[in-house]
Design an enzyme around this catalytic site. Structure first.
Site, PDB file in Angstrom:
ATOM      1  N   SER A   1       4.907   2.239   8.123  1.00  0.00           N
ATOM      2  CA  SER A   1       4.576   1.087   7.289  1.00  0.00           C
ATOM      3  C   SER A   1       5.742   0.726   6.380  1.00  0.00           C
ATOM      4  O   SER A   1       6.283   1.569   5.680  1.00  0.00           O
ATOM      5  CB  SER A   1       3.335   1.377   6.444  1.00  0.00           C
TER       6      SER A   1
ATOM      7  N   ASP B   1       0.213  -7.664   1.309  1.00  0.00           N
ATOM      8  CA  ASP B   1       0.589  -6.266   1.496  1.00  0.00           C
ATOM      9  C   ASP B   1       2.109  -6.086   1.500  1.00  0.00           C
ATOM     10  O   ASP B   1       2.661  -5.288   2.240  1.00  0.00           O
ATOM     11  CB  ASP B   1       0.002  -5.699   2.788  1.00  0.00           C
TER      12      ASP B   1
ATOM     13  N   HIS C   1       0.810  -1.210   0.000  1.00  0.00           N
ATOM     14  CA  HIS C   1       0.000   0.000   0.000  1.00  0.00           C
ATOM     15  C   HIS C   1       0.851   1.272   0.000  1.00  0.00           C
ATOM     16  O   HIS C   1       0.354   2.353  -0.304  1.00  0.00           O
ATOM     17  CB  HIS C   1      -0.978  -0.001   1.179  1.00  0.00           C
TER      18      HIS C   1
END
Length: 396
Positions: free
Chosen positions: A254, A178, A148
């Protein structure tokens, strides 16, 4: 009589105490002799006391030493600990001391963490549309991050810990996990050491490194503990098996590493629970053992081939609760289910010999297979139970 007198004179000391008065004082030498005897006796007693004290101290220490040795020997015998066990304990103590060496982990892993910018083309050129973190996993420029972070990017740039900015190409992505691998043109880069997340225990030290809220806070280090293992978190329609930690993980973290006290990467920071404003200290990371094979596949093939069945449905149960299964609402065209003859309104009772109540049960079984495997399905159709074999095809 004269002899006695002469002897008395010999034993007497004469002392003139004053010429003016002409008086003479007699001092008997026997008194001096008695004083000498007393001094000798006191000296003897003192020497004896000192010698006795030294001897007693030596004997006491010897006895105490033997007693301590005996107790230690008994303790070692009872516990069964030998020299190797002692060395093991000392090493464990040394390792436990490393739990507080967060600065050492930061110094070791920090240079392998990069900032990633997701750019898209706008009216005025490239515009930043998102940012995140990444981990250098190969000195030749391979970097792992979250999917993402670079999703829908027209251009990806990487900022090294040295401050140098490089353009990156997308090597491969896997939306379901992901995860993504990107590459920069550089050599001899510092690379992170991937650990073994199977050895992680609840309560272990957890250290997160990344760029929360963008490059302005690049290289931020947060620490906490491992709160839970094997959590299943649903996010954007996908189910993730993750490590939970109370180390602060914010937007921008992230793709960065979650490390143990030895500086090994045990997870890739992926999500922060935001379903409640009151939820604090709940960060999540993809366990590195699940990520390793995906990362290697993305590096070598650019994608991950995943099997799938090709059905959509919901859980159902009969009124008497004797029948439980998945009511099939839709079957994807050209999927393995379609080719096997499975139809909408069928009820899937068993998959690969196991009873299934939810689609999650089916997906978990599929995850244990590979593309091309043949799986048996038990289906209820119009009141009749039938069995069909399905070839698991590659997910488009």
């Amino acid at each position: 009589m004269n002899d006695d007198k002469n002897q008395s004179v010999r034993d007497t000391k004469w002392e003139n105490v004053g010429n003016d008065e002409g008086k003479i004082k007699f001092i008997n030498s026997k008194k001096k002799s008695n004083i000498k005897k007393i001094i000798k006796m006191l000296s003897f007693i003192l020497i004896a006391a000192v010698s006795g004290g030294i001897s007693g101290c030596y004997v006491t220490n010897k006895i105490e030493s033997n007693r301590t040795y005996t107790q230690n020997k008994q303790t070692l015998t009872k516990s069964g600990k030998n020299a190797d066990e002692t060395d093991k304990i000392e090493k464990q103590n040394q390792n436990s001391g490393n739990n507080n060496s967060i600065n050492k982990v930061a110094e070791l892993v920090g240079p392998t963490v990069v900032g990633i910018s997701n750019k898209s083309q706008g009216y005025f050129g490239d515009e930043d549309t998102g940012s995140g973190s990444g981990i250098i996993i190969d000195s030749k420029g391979y970097i792992v991050t979250n999917y993402h972070v670079i999703k829908d990017a027209d251009k990806v740039t990487v900022k090294l810990s040295s401050g140098k900015i490089l353009n990156a190409s997308i090597q491969g992505v896997d939306e379901r996990s992901d995860l993504a691998v990107i590459k920069v043109s550089a050599d001899n880069l510092p690379q992170a050491t991937l650990g073994d997340s199977a050895k992680v225990k609840v309560g272990d030290t957890a250290i997160a490194i990344g760029n929360p809220l963008g490059e302005e806070f690049a290289g931020s280090v947060t620490a906490g503990i491992i709160s839970a293992l094997n959590r299943k978190i649903e996010y954007n329609g996908s189910v993730y098996k993750v490590i939970q930690t109370d180390a602060a993980i914010n937007p921008g973290n992230s793709g960065g590493p979650l490390c143990n006290s030895n500086g090994e990467v045990i997870g890739i920071n992926s999500l922060k629970m935001g379903t409640s404003e009151n939820a604090e200290g709940m960060g999540f990371a993809i366990s590195i053992n699940e990520a390793k094979s995906i990362i290697n596949t993305l590096m070598n093939k650019g994608k991950v081939a995943r099997p799938y069945l090709g059905i959509y449905g919901e859980s159902v149960a009969s009124e008497d609760s004797k029948i439980h299964g998945i009511y099939i609402q839709e079957v994807e065209r050209e999927s393995g289910a379609a080719r096997a003859g499975i139809k909408p309104t069928d009820i899937l009772l068993e998959f690969d010999g196991k009873k299934v109540l939810r689609l999650d049960d089916v997906q978990e079984i599929i995850d244990s297979h590979k593309v091309g495997d043949k799986v048996k399905c038990k289906i209820l159709r119009n009141g009749n139970t039938i069995e069909v074999n399905v070839d698991l095809l590659e997910m488009p």
